[in-house]
Design a protein around this motif. Structure first.
Motif, PDB file in Angstrom:
ATOM      1  N   ASN A   1       9.947 -32.696  40.400  1.00 62.61           N
ATOM      2  CA  ASN A   1       9.611 -31.489  41.151  1.00 62.61           C
ATOM      3  C   ASN A   1       8.535 -31.788  42.193  1.00 62.61           C
ATOM      4  N   ASN A   2       7.563 -32.595  41.823  1.00 62.61           N
ATOM      5  CA  ASN A   2       6.499 -32.973  42.737  1.00 62.61           C
ATOM      6  C   ASN A   2       7.048 -33.700  43.959  1.00 62.61           C
ATOM      7  N   ARG A   3       7.997 -34.601  43.743  1.00 64.14           N
ATOM      8  CA  ARG A   3       8.583 -35.358  44.857  1.00 64.14           C
ATOM      9  C   ARG A   3       9.375 -34.439  45.784  1.00 64.14           C
ATOM     10  N   VAL A   4      10.052 -33.451  45.220  1.00 63.41           N
ATOM     11  CA  VAL A   4      10.815 -32.509  46.048  1.00 63.41           C
ATOM     12  C   VAL A   4       9.866 -31.574  46.795  1.00 63.41           C
ATOM     13  N   GLN A   5       8.865 -31.048  46.103  1.00 61.12           N
ATOM     14  CA  GLN A   5       7.933 -30.108  46.731  1.00 61.12           C
ATOM     15  C   GLN A   5       7.109 -30.761  47.845  1.00 61.12           C
TER      16      GLN A   5
ATOM     17  N   PRO B   1       8.388 -34.507  25.512  1.00 63.05           N
ATOM     18  CA  PRO B   1       7.247 -34.437  26.437  1.00 63.05           C
ATOM     19  C   PRO B   1       7.358 -35.426  27.604  1.00 63.05           C
ATOM     20  N   ALA B   2       7.899 -36.605  27.322  1.00 63.72           N
ATOM     21  CA  ALA B   2       8.041 -37.597  28.396  1.00 63.72           C
ATOM     22  C   ALA B   2       9.052 -37.135  29.440  1.00 63.72           C
ATOM     23  N   TRP B   3      10.164 -36.537  29.000  1.00 58.30           N
ATOM     24  CA  TRP B   3      11.149 -36.028  29.960  1.00 58.30           C
ATOM     25  C   TRP B   3      10.596 -34.835  30.733  1.00 58.30           C
ATOM     26  N   LEU B   4       9.782 -34.010  30.091  1.00 56.41           N
ATOM     27  CA  LEU B   4       9.144 -32.887  30.801  1.00 56.41           C
ATOM     28  C   LEU B   4       8.175 -33.415  31.864  1.00 56.41           C
ATOM     29  N   ALA B   5       7.438 -34.472  31.546  1.00 56.46           N
ATOM     30  CA  ALA B   5       6.548 -35.084  32.537  1.00 56.46           C
ATOM     31  C   ALA B   5       7.354 -35.712  33.674  1.00 56.46           C
ATOM     32  N   THR B   6       8.499 -36.287  33.355  1.00 58.05           N
ATOM     33  CA  THR B   6       9.373 -36.835  34.392  1.00 58.05           C
ATOM     34  C   THR B   6       9.910 -35.720  35.279  1.00 58.05           C
TER      35      THR B   6
ATOM     36  N   GLY C   1      11.265 -42.041  34.622  1.00 56.53           N
ATOM     37  CA  GLY C   1      12.386 -41.852  33.713  1.00 56.53           C
ATOM     38  C   GLY C   1      12.629 -43.037  32.810  1.00 56.53           C
ATOM     39  N   SER C   2      12.280 -44.244  33.277  1.00 58.68           N
ATOM     40  CA  SER C   2      12.451 -45.417  32.412  1.00 58.68           C
ATOM     41  C   SER C   2      11.548 -45.312  31.189  1.00 58.68           C
ATOM     42  N   GLY C   3      10.331 -44.802  31.388  1.00 55.38           N
ATOM     43  CA  GLY C   3       9.436 -44.596  30.246  1.00 55.38           C
ATOM     44  C   GLY C   3       9.920 -43.481  29.340  1.00 55.38           C
ATOM     45  N   ALA C   4      10.412 -42.403  29.946  1.00 55.41           N
ATOM     46  CA  ALA C   4      10.913 -41.279  29.149  1.00 55.41           C
ATOM     47  C   ALA C   4      12.144 -41.684  28.341  1.00 55.41           C
ATOM     48  N   ALA C   5      13.034 -42.447  28.959  1.00 51.51           N
ATOM     49  CA  ALA C   5      14.231 -42.911  28.250  1.00 51.51           C
ATOM     50  C   ALA C   5      13.846 -43.828  27.093  1.00 51.51           C
ATOM     51  N   PHE C   6      12.850 -44.682  27.320  1.00 54.85           N
ATOM     52  CA  PHE C   6      12.386 -45.560  26.251  1.00 54.85           C
ATOM     53  C   PHE C   6      11.820 -44.739  25.094  1.00 54.85           C
ATOM     54  N   TYR C   7      10.955 -43.791  25.427  1.00 52.03           N
ATOM     55  CA  TYR C   7      10.382 -42.936  24.378  1.00 52.03           C
ATOM     56  C   TYR C   7      11.470 -42.239  23.569  1.00 52.03           C
TER      57      TYR C   7
ATOM     58  N   ALA D   1       0.070 -40.476  39.536  1.00 54.26           N
ATOM     59  CA  ALA D   1      -0.588 -40.801  38.266  1.00 54.26           C
ATOM     60  C   ALA D   1       0.328 -40.527  37.083  1.00 54.26           C
ATOM     61  N   VAL D   2       0.997 -39.381  37.088  1.00 53.72           N
ATOM     62  CA  VAL D   2       1.915 -39.054  35.986  1.00 53.72           C
ATOM     63  C   VAL D   2       3.082 -40.027  35.980  1.00 53.72           C
TER      64      VAL D   2
END
Length: 182
Positions: free
Chosen positions: A129-133, A119-124, A102-108, A34-35
């Motif tokens: 971290n979620n993918r690694v965990q 905030p967008a990079w922190l969400a990325t 990251g594409s959204g964070a880079a755009f922001y 979702a994020v």
């Protein structure tokens, strides 16, 4: 019909496809998905609601270039040790989920500045971290995706209030062109 009403109608239509999970708690994997989707979708929504037509075009070019390069890299590295996920499956390097977020964070960060970008990079980073965990990727996979997204954003997105100076070369003269967006 105004732009806000069209957005509300689209949101209501999308809600009809929503089906709640039967479990009482939501898994971390679903939250990560979702994020991951919310970051670039909200970036487009900000451009749309601000009537930033150039921003909408840059968002589209940024996402297409980012996902294309990520897919090409995944195909290229799949038969190597980098392409193996922690589970042993292929197509692990770089992470497509993190690249999309990251594409959204880079755009922001490039288009609207650090107040939107941080905030967008922190969400990325949360998605990474979620993918690694969840043992879907190694750290190298998600770090490479974030670096790729950052670089593509630098190439395809310009600040909303940008100023440019470019050389202009004519048949018998040289000059500079100054351009400012307002």
């Amino acid at each position: 019909m105004s732009r806000i009403l069209r957005c509300a109608a689209l949101f209501a239509l999308l809600l009809t496809f929503y089906r709640p999970a039967p479990a009482l708690c939501v898994s971390s994997e679903i939250v990560g998905h979702a994020v991951m989707a919310a970051i670039p979708v909200s970036a487009f929504a900000v451009a749309y609601l601000n009537h930033d037509v150039e921003g909408e075009k840059q968002w589209l070019r940024n996402v297409i270039a980012n996902q294309s390069l990520t897919s090409i890299a995944r195909l290229g590295f799949n038969e190597t040790s980098l392409g193996r996920r922690p589970t042993g499956n292929g197509y692990g390097f770089p992470s497509g989920h993190v690249a999309f977020a990251g594409s959204g964070a880079a755009f922001y960060s490039e288009r609207y500045g650090w107040k939107y970008g941080v905030p967008a990079w922190l969400a990325t980073a949360f998605v990474a971290n979620n993918r690694v965990q969840n043992h879907d990727h190694h750290w190298r996979d998600v770090i490479a995706s974030m670096a790729l997204s950052y670089g593509v954003g630098k190439l395809f997105v310009t600040p909303e209030n940008a100023s440019y100076v470019a050389p202009v070369i004519g048949p018998d003269w040289l000059g500079l062109r100054w351009e400012r967006s307002f």
